[in-house]
Enzyme design. Structure first.
Site, PDB file in Angstrom:
ATOM      1  N   CYS A  97     -15.216  -3.190  -1.838  1.00  0.00           N
ATOM      2  CA  CYS A  97     -13.873  -3.475  -1.328  1.00  0.00           C
ATOM      3  C   CYS A  97     -13.249  -4.581  -2.170  1.00  0.00           C
ATOM      4  O   CYS A  97     -13.880  -5.119  -3.066  1.00  0.00           O
ATOM      5  CB  CYS A  97     -13.939  -3.913   0.131  1.00  0.00           C
ATOM      6  SG  CYS A  97     -14.542  -5.604   0.298  1.00  0.00           S
TER       7      CYS A  97
ATOM      8  N   CYS B  38     -14.528  -2.157   4.589  1.00  0.00           N
ATOM      9  CA  CYS B  38     -13.504  -1.326   3.941  1.00  0.00           C
ATOM     10  C   CYS B  38     -14.074  -0.367   2.900  1.00  0.00           C
ATOM     11  O   CYS B  38     -13.446   0.622   2.560  1.00  0.00           O
ATOM     12  CB  CYS B  38     -12.440  -2.212   3.312  1.00  0.00           C
ATOM     13  SG  CYS B  38     -11.538  -3.169   4.545  1.00  0.00           S
TER      14      CYS B  38
ATOM     15  N   ARG C  63       0.858  -1.177   0.000  1.00  0.00           N
ATOM     16  CA  ARG C  63       0.000   0.000   0.000  1.00  0.00           C
ATOM     17  C   ARG C  63       0.895   1.228   0.000  1.00  0.00           C
ATOM     18  O   ARG C  63       1.719   1.397   0.899  1.00  0.00           O
ATOM     19  CB  ARG C  63      -0.893  -0.029   1.232  1.00  0.00           C
ATOM     20  CG  ARG C  63      -1.982   1.006   1.241  1.00  0.00           C
ATOM     21  CD  ARG C  63      -2.865   0.848   2.463  1.00  0.00           C
ATOM     22  NE  ARG C  63      -3.786  -0.284   2.374  1.00  0.00           N
ATOM     23  CZ  ARG C  63      -4.473  -0.753   3.419  1.00  0.00           C
ATOM     24  NH1 ARG C  63      -4.334  -0.190   4.620  1.00  0.00           N
ATOM     25  NH2 ARG C  63      -5.293  -1.780   3.278  1.00  0.00           N
TER      26      ARG C  63
ATOM     27  N   LYS D 269      -7.228   6.372  12.060  1.00  0.00           N
ATOM     28  CA  LYS D 269      -7.499   7.006  10.770  1.00  0.00           C
ATOM     29  C   LYS D 269      -7.962   8.437  10.923  1.00  0.00           C
ATOM     30  O   LYS D 269      -8.775   8.749  11.794  1.00  0.00           O
ATOM     31  CB  LYS D 269      -8.560   6.199  10.018  1.00  0.00           C
ATOM     32  CG  LYS D 269      -8.088   4.789   9.721  1.00  0.00           C
ATOM     33  CD  LYS D 269      -9.153   3.947   9.064  1.00  0.00           C
ATOM     34  CE  LYS D 269      -8.553   2.637   8.593  1.00  0.00           C
ATOM     35  NZ  LYS D 269      -9.564   1.791   7.928  1.00  0.00           N
TER      36      LYS D 269
ATOM     37  N   ARG E  35      -2.937   6.083   9.764  1.00  0.00           N
ATOM     38  CA  ARG E  35      -2.859   5.685   8.352  1.00  0.00           C
ATOM     39  C   ARG E  35      -2.845   6.890   7.431  1.00  0.00           C
ATOM     40  O   ARG E  35      -2.842   8.020   7.878  1.00  0.00           O
ATOM     41  CB  ARG E  35      -4.063   4.807   8.008  1.00  0.00           C
ATOM     42  CG  ARG E  35      -4.243   3.595   8.895  1.00  0.00           C
ATOM     43  CD  ARG E  35      -3.137   2.621   8.665  1.00  0.00           C
ATOM     44  NE  ARG E  35      -3.371   1.350   9.356  1.00  0.00           N
ATOM     45  CZ  ARG E  35      -4.115   0.355   8.866  1.00  0.00           C
ATOM     46  NH1 ARG E  35      -4.751   0.479   7.729  1.00  0.00           N
ATOM     47  NH2 ARG E  35      -4.246  -0.764   9.537  1.00  0.00           N
TER      48      ARG E  35
ATOM     49  N   CYS F 155     -16.771  -8.512   3.980  1.00  0.00           N
ATOM     50  CA  CYS F 155     -16.846  -8.955   5.377  1.00  0.00           C
ATOM     51  C   CYS F 155     -17.214  -7.749   6.227  1.00  0.00           C
ATOM     52  O   CYS F 155     -17.216  -6.629   5.736  1.00  0.00           O
ATOM     53  CB  CYS F 155     -15.515  -9.581   5.824  1.00  0.00           C
ATOM     54  SG  CYS F 155     -14.280  -8.388   6.335  1.00  0.00           S
TER      55      CYS F 155
ATOM     56  N   CYS G  62      -7.806 -10.711  -0.365  1.00  0.00           N
ATOM     57  CA  CYS G  62      -8.031 -10.352   1.029  1.00  0.00           C
ATOM     58  C   CYS G  62      -8.217 -11.610   1.878  1.00  0.00           C
ATOM     59  O   CYS G  62      -9.110 -12.420   1.635  1.00  0.00           O
ATOM     60  CB  CYS G  62      -9.260  -9.464   1.164  1.00  0.00           C
ATOM     61  SG  CYS G  62      -9.569  -9.073   2.888  1.00  0.00           S
TER      62      CYS G  62
HETATM   63  C1  SRM Z   1      -7.837  -1.584   0.030  1.00  0.00           C
HETATM   64  C2  SRM Z   1      -8.925  -1.275   1.063  1.00  0.00           C
HETATM   65  C3  SRM Z   1     -10.316  -1.488   0.455  1.00  0.00           C
HETATM   66  C4  SRM Z   1     -10.590  -0.867  -0.880  1.00  0.00           C
HETATM   67  O1  SRM Z   1     -11.379  -1.477  -1.564  1.00  0.00           O
HETATM   68  O2  SRM Z   1     -10.067   0.191  -1.199  1.00  0.00           O
HETATM   69  C5  SRM Z   1      -8.859  -2.127   2.299  1.00  0.00           C
HETATM   70  C6  SRM Z   1      -8.477  -3.421   2.252  1.00  0.00           C
HETATM   71  C7  SRM Z   1      -8.260  -4.209   3.383  1.00  0.00           C
HETATM   72  N1  SRM Z   1      -8.558  -3.876   4.589  1.00  0.00           N
HETATM   73 FE1  SRM Z   1      -9.606  -2.245   5.133  1.00  0.00          FE
HETATM   74  N2  SRM Z   1      -9.236  -1.468   3.401  1.00  0.00           N
HETATM   75  C8  SRM Z   1      -9.456  -0.196   3.060  1.00  0.00           C
HETATM   76  C9  SRM Z   1     -10.136   0.753   3.772  1.00  0.00           C
HETATM   77  C10 SRM Z   1     -10.802   0.469   4.970  1.00  0.00           C
HETATM   78  C11 SRM Z   1     -11.805   1.275   5.522  1.00  0.00           C
HETATM   79  C12 SRM Z   1     -12.336   2.569   4.922  1.00  0.00           C
HETATM   80  C13 SRM Z   1     -11.644   3.770   5.459  1.00  0.00           C
HETATM   81  O3  SRM Z   1     -10.656   3.644   6.183  1.00  0.00           O
HETATM   82  O4  SRM Z   1     -12.079   4.835   5.142  1.00  0.00           O
HETATM   83  C14 SRM Z   1     -12.259   0.650   6.668  1.00  0.00           C
HETATM   84  C15 SRM Z   1     -13.395   1.093   7.588  1.00  0.00           C
HETATM   85  C16 SRM Z   1     -13.003   2.158   8.503  1.00  0.00           C
HETATM   86  C17 SRM Z   1     -12.459   1.612   9.754  1.00  0.00           C
HETATM   87  O5  SRM Z   1     -11.257   1.440   9.834  1.00  0.00           O
HETATM   88  O6  SRM Z   1     -13.250   1.338  10.682  1.00  0.00           O
HETATM   89  C18 SRM Z   1     -11.478  -0.552   6.781  1.00  0.00           C
HETATM   90  C19 SRM Z   1     -11.632  -1.428   7.739  1.00  0.00           C
HETATM   91  C20 SRM Z   1     -10.793  -2.597   7.909  1.00  0.00           C
HETATM   92  C21 SRM Z   1     -10.812  -3.472   9.032  1.00  0.00           C
HETATM   93  C22 SRM Z   1     -11.718  -3.351  10.272  1.00  0.00           C
HETATM   94  C23 SRM Z   1     -11.142  -2.516  11.300  1.00  0.00           C
HETATM   95  C24 SRM Z   1     -11.946  -2.538  12.564  1.00  0.00           C
HETATM   96  O7  SRM Z   1     -11.870  -1.592  13.290  1.00  0.00           O
HETATM   97  O8  SRM Z   1     -12.623  -3.514  12.838  1.00  0.00           O
HETATM   98  C25 SRM Z   1      -9.852  -4.457   8.759  1.00  0.00           C
HETATM   99  C26 SRM Z   1      -9.464  -5.643   9.636  1.00  0.00           C
HETATM  100  C27 SRM Z   1      -8.572  -5.289  10.768  1.00  0.00           C
HETATM  101  O9  SRM Z   1      -8.039  -4.186  10.847  1.00  0.00           O
HETATM  102  O10 SRM Z   1      -8.376  -6.185  11.586  1.00  0.00           O
HETATM  103  C28 SRM Z   1      -9.320  -4.158   7.472  1.00  0.00           C
HETATM  104  C29 SRM Z   1      -8.351  -4.890   6.690  1.00  0.00           C
HETATM  105  C30 SRM Z   1      -8.100  -4.833   5.463  1.00  0.00           C
HETATM  106  C31 SRM Z   1      -7.161  -5.777   4.721  1.00  0.00           C
HETATM  107  C32 SRM Z   1      -5.771  -5.255   4.848  1.00  0.00           C
HETATM  108  C33 SRM Z   1      -7.276  -7.244   5.092  1.00  0.00           C
HETATM  109  C34 SRM Z   1      -6.356  -7.769   6.176  1.00  0.00           C
HETATM  110  O11 SRM Z   1      -6.244  -7.160   7.245  1.00  0.00           O
HETATM  111  O12 SRM Z   1      -5.767  -8.823   5.920  1.00  0.00           O
HETATM  112  C35 SRM Z   1      -7.696  -5.601   3.276  1.00  0.00           C
HETATM  113  C36 SRM Z   1      -6.724  -5.890   2.158  1.00  0.00           C
HETATM  114  C37 SRM Z   1      -7.460  -6.453   0.979  1.00  0.00           C
HETATM  115  C38 SRM Z   1      -6.693  -6.468  -0.261  1.00  0.00           C
HETATM  116  O13 SRM Z   1      -6.403  -7.577  -0.782  1.00  0.00           O
HETATM  117  O14 SRM Z   1      -6.351  -5.409  -0.767  1.00  0.00           O
HETATM  118  N3  SRM Z   1      -9.908  -3.036   6.994  1.00  0.00           N
HETATM  119  N4  SRM Z   1     -10.601  -0.627   5.731  1.00  0.00           N
HETATM  120  C39 SRM Z   1      -8.862   0.102   1.705  1.00  0.00           C
HETATM  121  C40 SRM Z   1      -7.433   0.612   1.836  1.00  0.00           C
HETATM  122  C41 SRM Z   1      -7.377   1.935   2.495  1.00  0.00           C
HETATM  123  C42 SRM Z   1      -6.033   2.550   2.520  1.00  0.00           C
HETATM  124  O15 SRM Z   1      -5.536   2.949   1.476  1.00  0.00           O
HETATM  125  O16 SRM Z   1      -5.448   2.656   3.600  1.00  0.00           O
HETATM  126  S1  SF4 Z   2     -14.145  -5.478   3.889  1.00  0.00           S
HETATM  127 FE1  SF4 Z   2     -13.370  -7.412   4.522  1.00  0.00          FE
HETATM  128  S2  SF4 Z   2     -13.305  -8.533   2.615  1.00  0.00           S
HETATM  129 FE2  SF4 Z   2     -13.410  -6.429   2.043  1.00  0.00          FE
HETATM  130  S3  SF4 Z   2     -11.280  -5.821   1.827  1.00  0.00           S
HETATM  131 FE3  SF4 Z   2     -11.923  -5.280   3.881  1.00  0.00          FE
HETATM  132  S4  SF4 Z   2     -11.267  -6.954   5.092  1.00  0.00           S
HETATM  133 FE4  SF4 Z   2     -11.268  -7.681   2.984  1.00  0.00          FE
END
Ligand code: SRM
Ligand code: SF4
Ligand SMILES: Cc1cc2nc3c(=O)[nH]c(=O)nc-3n(C[C@H](O)[C@H](O)[C@H](O)COP(=O)(O)OP(=O)(O)OC[C@H]3O[C@@H](n4cnc5c(N)ncnc54)[C@H](O)[C@@H]3O)c2cc1C
Ligand SMILES: Cc1cc2nc3c(=O)[nH]c(=O)nc-3n(C[C@H](O)[C@H](O)[C@H](O)COP(=O)(O)O)c2cc1C
Lengths: 605, 573
Positions: B438, B487, B82, B219, B151, B483, B444
């Site tokens: 996402c 995201c 990233r 964030k 982040r 899930c 993922c």
């Molecule tokens: C790429 C992205 C989705 C997208 O379609 O663009 C993404 C992709 C992933 N997210 Fe996310 N998140 C992405 C924005 C978000 C957002 C939206 C936001 O931040 O505005 C959220 C919701 C906001 C939040 O944080 O509450 C988000 C909430 C999560 C979570 C849940 C966190 C939680 O508090 O429960 C996880 C899992 C974790 O952290 O354990 C996670 C984890 C992940 C992971 C890294 C999976 C992992 O932990 O193994 C995913 C990688 C998938 C892949 O193959 O690329 N991602 N993730 C976004 C990358 C953002 C960036 O550039 O930094």
């Molecule tokens: S929402 Fe769940 S399935 Fe989708 S990218 Fe985030 S961690 Fe992966």
């Protein structure tokens, strides 16, 4: 058996004459003639000087004939098996036989020998097998003694699709004659289908000794082999039908390679084998190719042929019994003789030797009949010229102790483009494309006593095996895990890409974690911008590798013969020279000594 | 900064990740050795935890997982990287480098994320050092793109009011820099920097985070009203730019938002950040820093799913937060100032900025840039980047802005857009233009259902429903996540899907078009047919009984399809 150019040292003209004569001789006449010929150093002299009522005196008296030494040089065990078989047969005749592998034979003992039989295969590109190397060098060197006291005969094993057919056998034969020894029977050069010519050679040999010792009625002793416990009914000549339990590709998606993992059910076969042995598989030709050939020749697939007194349809014969993917010079010569045309004759002219070699290498029977317009020949005629389908050997990749009812193989699919067409390896492509779980394969065990784990499992071992060369090490480690071996183990593996070609990856990882495997070094040639191979990894660890050698480690090399085995060998010499502060001769003799002590074992193909 | 009181982090039963961080010597662990370890294309779990702080995840191709297991091969390990750019701004050179690296080391695609970052996929271990170096050579970084730190800081890339935008952007960049991890491990591991001498020197180097960093990811996003494209209420800290008399007066401060939850655990929930006051631009860093430190000291270090700032706050109450912040700042936030949001989506097509330059927003389905047989998007964008003199801006909706185009270049870019048939959104339905999914499968590791690969085809079916209802031109925000981590921020969409199992989704409705309200569960665990059956009657109802300018999300609440959720603690009620 008819004498042929392929199975004898005679040319076409001589063969005609000989065949004519031999078929008219009675048994007694034959025996007499063989004894006579054996006693005369040069056959054309002999032929020219047969005096009708004047049988020659053999040099030896009857007493000495009973001591016979059988020496074999064998890499993959065919020669060894024959040597063992013939020795025990000679013993049954009441003769005193010493059977020795060439690397165990003391060259100095040579001048005391009276009767010597040599069974000798050719490897590499006309090179001696590993275990014959030192003896070969001794015999061809200045220190070789005069051998006028010696009677000998050579049985040469080879494959006529190689340029230097039975080269080593021929060289031994010639060299012994040069040193003054007497050839009691002409050398026989065997092609892959060696059983028949080899037994004919044996019969001749037996008759000659019979003659020499004036023993008319051979005494029959109870056979040693018969009294041994019969372990299995199945053999090369009587293969076992093994059911395929698993057959899948070990290479991950995106790989340039395909390597099949086969698991075969051998329950009921009573096979006995050890790590280091191989399995022989009788393959089936590609039905499409057989079809194309039949169509091209305007034959019909259900016409009946008689093979060994049994009737088979043409299609079945071509599928199962004959080799149609490999051309040999003798085949072309015979085809030319019987059905020759201008174009083929041209190709066979001595000045076109290079073209011929190129043609043979890149074409098959279908090409031959197309390129030289051979349609019109009857199936029986053409087939009578073909070689029998040889079995393919595959290193056993599982331990009998760990999997008593199964045997595992690791088969790299051979696919390449040549002569304007896509070509597939007969056996490997069959396994990849046409063998399903539940099908059966005709197999036998091929013992390889020259590739063995040490009896003392505390001795460290170094295993070098890129590609499918790693297969026997899977059986090594499985076996060692099973018996709880304690010694150190070190594996060198390599291939193109780690992600797709690291075959059996999770197993090595587990063995590393559990200590069955002490060390593993890998070389993936296409993962980085510079090519790395196993020998580079060896070189990088030369200090430690040499330390292992000094501790008495055994080095195993398995896999590709053309490049890998040579490079690894040179690297070993380098390492020994550098770390042992030795001259290059010093390093070479270090390695030769290792070889003699069976601490440097190779199974290359 | 003053008042830097570091509390003892709670010591009972720390999660394993806490141990890994503590023992890592500022994010080193055994990463360096494990990246060279040749027997596996992966790295051990402990190191992967640390790897995230360096901006990369070890993943495996989940499509191949079973197959490879049978083949006696380890999973098809590969790294995702990233690359963060505050506010999503990148130069054409940087864009070209991303494109080149995706082909040279990756799977030939680029992903624009929901937080305005680039993601590269499919990098094998042996190439990690080279690619990281090449990324840094182009003056982008991956440090802190993932992991328990702050982040990528999001910021509205809205190009209309260019001066204000650039001022807000400056603050965003400063904030991002200020909260970046300071460890030298990154340099040491990736850039062949020399080893730091002793750990004393190290200690001074993480003045904000300390040795164990934050309990969880953190964030920050900055919105410029009337656009709420960054979903400011989803952030741990949301800053809302207050513009008075055409000037940046300061920022409203909101805290405690987040999307993630765990199926079946109602103690986890999406939450909206709540506005707690106002600060001047030059107080921004201080406020952010103190809030980060509060989370550092009070966040739950035992159970990671309860560790986000939203729970730290909700457990103690908003007043506690305000007091704690005030005591750390030594001053009080001013009262929040009025502002107004209109929308969360992007505005597509060409717009002229106040600086006389032009900006083109193009629609990138789910942020994935790649070439397919009939759509050479990646090639087209590369051609544009080669001649473009302005900048690229990644939007919070996974789209791309070709920004600051000089008037004389507009035609050439237009020609390329036409040549490659690049979508400026006009040809896409209103629904699709407001959609996000996402990543989910196959990369993922947490995905429970398909998202990016499935969503476009589901949209096709829904487009038909809308067309039948005569609603083709209706803009409705619709988002899918594979899930409950959310995201794509589905809990803020008017229609949201959250994956439960292969082919099964929970359907949430009732979020607001402006991103100010959470949605609510409407149907559980339904497949495509269930989705269509659930939505069709609502669409038809909406078509016939909606009020003037009534948004879909507002409509479903008015009509009682679901209850309104203004606080995440009511999300599961
Ligand atoms: C790429 C992205 C989705 C997208 O379609 O663009 C993404 C992709 C992933 N997210 Fe996310 N998140 C992405 C924005 C978000 C957002 C939206 C936001 O931040 O505005 C959220 C919701 C906001 C939040 O944080 O509450 C988000 C909430 C999560 C979570 C849940 C966190 C939680 O508090 O429960 C996880 C899992 C974790 O952290 O354990 C996670 C984890 C992940 C992971 C890294 C999976 C992992 O932990 O193994 C995913 C990688 C998938 C892949 O193959 O690329 N991602 N993730 C976004 C990358 C953002 C960036 O550039 O930094
Ligand atoms: S929402 Fe769940 S399935 Fe989708 S990218 Fe985030 S961690 Fe992966
Ligand atoms: C002791 C021993 C152990 C062995 N163990 C294994 C093992 O464990 N695993 C394994 O996979 N193999 C092993 N082999 C090799 C194996 O026996 C076969 O030789 C191999 O599988 C090829 O057989 P095939 O019938 O598929 O191909 P064939 O039909 O026999 O064709 C192979 C021939 O094709 C030609 N050829 C191949 N590639 C090219 C090319 N690029 N250009 C031109 N001509 C080409 C060559 O003439 C080659 O000899 C072993 C061999 C020996 C002697
Ligand atoms: C790698 C390799 C190279 C070979 N090279 C030759 C050769 O150059 N000339 C030849 O006549 N036979 C060659 N052969 C065929 C063997 O001599 C033949 O298979 C023989 O039956 C082996 O006998 P052994 O098992 O006693 O070694 C080669 C076989 C292998 C596996």
């Amino acid at each position: 058996m008819q004498l042929q150019v392929v199975n004898s040292p005679f040319d076409q003209e001589q063969i005609k004459l000989l065949n004519h004569l031999l078929t008219n001789l009675s048994k007694e006449q034959c025996t007499w003639l063989s004894g006579y010929l054996a006693a005369v150093p040069h056959s054309n002299e002999a032929a020219a000087s047969i005096a009708l009522a004047n049988p020659p005196d053999p040099k030896q008296n009857a007493a000495t004939v009973q001591e016979i030494t059988v020496l074999y040089g064998s890499q993959t065990g065919n020669g060894q098996e024959l040597a063992e078989d013939f020795s025990s047969k000679l013993k049954e005749q009441g003769l005193n036989v010493t059977l020795t592998s060439m690397n165990e034979f003391k060259p100095n003992a040579l001048r005391k020998l009276k009767n010597l039989l040599i069974i000798m295969s050719t490897h590499g590109e006309g090179d001696p097998p590993d275990n014959a190397l030192s003896f070969y060098e001794f015999l061809h060197g200045k220190r070789a003694p005069k051998l006028e006291q010696l009677n000998y005969s050579v049985l040469a094993l080879g494959d006529s699709s190689y340029e230097f057919f039975c080269q080593t056998g021929k060289e031994f034969d010639q060299r012994l004659a040069e040193l003054g020894a007497t050839r009691i029977c002409p050398r026989v050069d065997c092609d892959l289908d060696y059983d028949e010519p080899a037994s004919e050679w044996y019969e001749q040999v037996e008759r000659s000794f019979q003659k020499l010792s004036n023993v008319n009625e051979l005494v029959s002793f109870p056979s040693a082999t018969e009294t041994e416990k019969i372990t299995t009914l199945y053999s090369r000549k009587n293969p076992f039908k093994a059911e395929v339990l698993e057959n899948f590709n070990l290479n991950g998606r995106g790989s340039n390679k395909e390597t099949r993992h086969l698991e075969l059910l051998i329950e009921g076969s009573n096979f006995q084998y050890e790590p280091g042995d191989s399995i022989g598989v009788y393959p089936q030709n590609d039905p499409e190719l057989v079809d194309a050939l039949i169509t091209e020749m305007k034959w019909t697939s259900d016409e009946l042929l008689t093979i060994k007194k049994e009737e088979h349809t043409l299609e079945k014969a071509l599928l199962h019994y004959y080799e149609i993917t490999v051309l040999t010079k003798p085949l072309l010569q015979q085809v030319n003789e019987k059905f020759g045309n201008e174009k083929l004759r041209d190709l066979l002219r001595p000045e076109n030797d290079e073209d011929l070699k190129e043609y043979i290498q890149n074409h098959d029977l279908l090409d031959l009949v197309k390129d030289f317009s051979l349609t019109g020949i009857s199936s029986q005629e053409l087939i009578s010229l073909l070689r029998k389908m040889p079995a393919r050997l595959y290193s056993i990749a599982s331990s009998h102790k760990a999997n008593p009812d199964e045997v595992h193989l690791t088969i790299g699919t051979v696919r390449y483009h040549a002569g304007g067409r896509q070509r597939n390896g007969v056996c490997s492509a069959q396994c990849a494309e046409r063998v399903d779980v539940g099908d059966t394969l005709n197999i036998y065990v091929h013992r390889n006593p020259n590739f063995r784990l040490p009896a003392d499992s505390n001795i460290p071992i170094i295993m070098i095996g890129p590609g499918t060369g790693v297969a026997p090490y899977r059986s090594f480690l499985e076996e060692r895990e099973e018996i709880g071996a304690e010694g150190k183990t070190w594996l060198f593996f390599g291939d193109q890409h780690c992600v797709t070609d690291f075959i059996y990856q999770v197993e090595w990882q587990r063995w590393l974690k559990e200590g069955v495997l002490t060390r593993m070094d890998v070389a993936f040639s296409r993962d980085t911008d510079h090519k790395v191979y196993v020998q580079h990894r060896m070189k990088e660890n030369s200090k430690e590798l040499f330390d292992w050698l000094e501790e008495g480690a055994i080095v195993y090399v398995c896999g590709d013969e053309k490049n890998m085995a040579k490079d690894v060998h040179e690297t070993l010499v380098d390492i020994i020279q550098q770390e042992g502060n030795l001259s290059s001769e010093g390093a070479n003799s270090y390695l030769t000594k290792m070889q003699q002590e069976k601490r440097y074992q190779r199974d290359v193909y | 900064m003053k008042n830097n009181k570091v509390l003892e982090t709670q010591s009972e039963n720390h999660s394993d990740v806490e141990r890994i961080k503590r023992e890592s010597n500022y994010l080193r662990g055994t990463l360096k050795e494990m990246l060279e370890e040749p027997i596996s294309a992966g790295i051990p779990d402990d190191d992967n935890r640390l790897m995230k702080f360096h901006g990369s995840y070890l993943q495996d191709d989940r499509d191949l997982r079973n197959e490879r297991q049978r083949q006696k091969l380890e999973p098809a390990y590969q790294f995702m990287i990233r690359v963060r750019a505050p506010g999503g701004v990148a130069t054409p050179e940087q864009y070209l480098t991303m494109d080149e690296l995706a082909h040279k080391y990756g799977n030939g695609t680029l992903r624009l994320t929901t937080r305005q970052s680039f993601q590269l996929y499919g990098i094998i271990k042996w190439n990690m050092k080279s690619i990281m170096k090449e990324i840094n050579d182009t003056l982008l970084t991956t440090l802190g793109a993932c992991g328990d730190v702050n982040r990528n800081v999001m910021c509205n890339p809205n190009p209309y009011q260019s001066e204000i935008h650039s001022e807000v952007y400056e603050w965003t960049a400063k904030l991002s820099e200020h909260l970046s991890p300071k460890t030298k491990a990154y340099h040491e591991i990736w850039l062949d920097g020399k080893k730091a001498i002793d750990s004393k020197e190290q200690e001074d180097m993480e003045p904000i985070y300390g040795t164990v960093y934050l309990p969880r990811k953190f964030k920050i996003g900055v919105a410029v009203p009337p656009s709420n494209d960054v979903d400011v209420y989803s952030q741990d800290i949301g800053f809302i730019a207050i513009i008075e008399d055409g000037k940046l007066a300061g920022f409203n401060v909101a805290a405690g938002g987040g999307m993630g939850m765990t199926h079946g655990d109602t103690a986890t929930y999406p939450q909206l950040a709540r506005v707690i006051g106002f600060c001047k631009p030059n107080q921004l860093l201080d406020v952010a820093e103190k809030l980060v430190m509060i989370q550092r000291d009070f966040g739950n270090r035992s159970i990671r799913k309860y560790a986000r700032f939203k729970y730290t706050i909700d457990v103690r109450g908003l007043d506690w937060l305000i007091d704690e912040l005030q005591s750390r700042l030594d001053w009080k936030l001013e009262e929040a100032r009025p502002f107004h949001f209109d929308h969360t989506g992007d505005r597509y097509g060409w717009v002229k900025g106040s600086n006389g330059k032009w900006h083109l927003t193009i629609f990138i389905q789910n942020g994935r840039i790649k070439d397919t047989d009939d759509y050479k998007l990646m090639t087209g964008l590369r051609e544009i980047a080669k001649m473009h003199t302005g900048d690229f801006r990644l939007t919070a909706n996974q789209n791309l802005i070709i920004g600051n185009v000089a008037p004389e270049n507009k035609e050439v870019i237009n020609e390329l857009i036409q040549k490659y048939n690049i979508a400026d959104g006009k040809n896409n339905s209103a629904l699709r233009r407001n959609s996000m999914a996402c990543v989910a499968f196959p990369t993922c590791g947490l995905a429970m259902a398909e998202s990016e690969r499935y969503f476009p085809s589901l949209l096709e079916k829904l487009e038909i429903l809308l067309e039948e209802a005569g609603l083709s031109e209706e803009e409705i925000t619709i988002r899918m996540s594979g899930c409950p981590n959310g995201c794509s921020r589905p809990a803020l969409a008017e229609i949201g899907f959250i994956g439960k199992a292969p082919g099964k989704y929970n359907l949430y409705i009732g979020g607001s078009f402006k991103g100010e309200r959470l949605s609510k569960l409407y149907k559980e665990s339904i497949g495509e047919q269930g989705i269509i059956e659930a939505l069709k009657p609502i669409f038809d109802d909406y078509a016939t009984t909606k009020q003037d300018n009534e948004r879909f999300g507002d409509f479903v609440i008015r009509k009682g399809y679901v209850e309104e959720v203004l606080n995440g603690m009511n999300f599961h009620n």
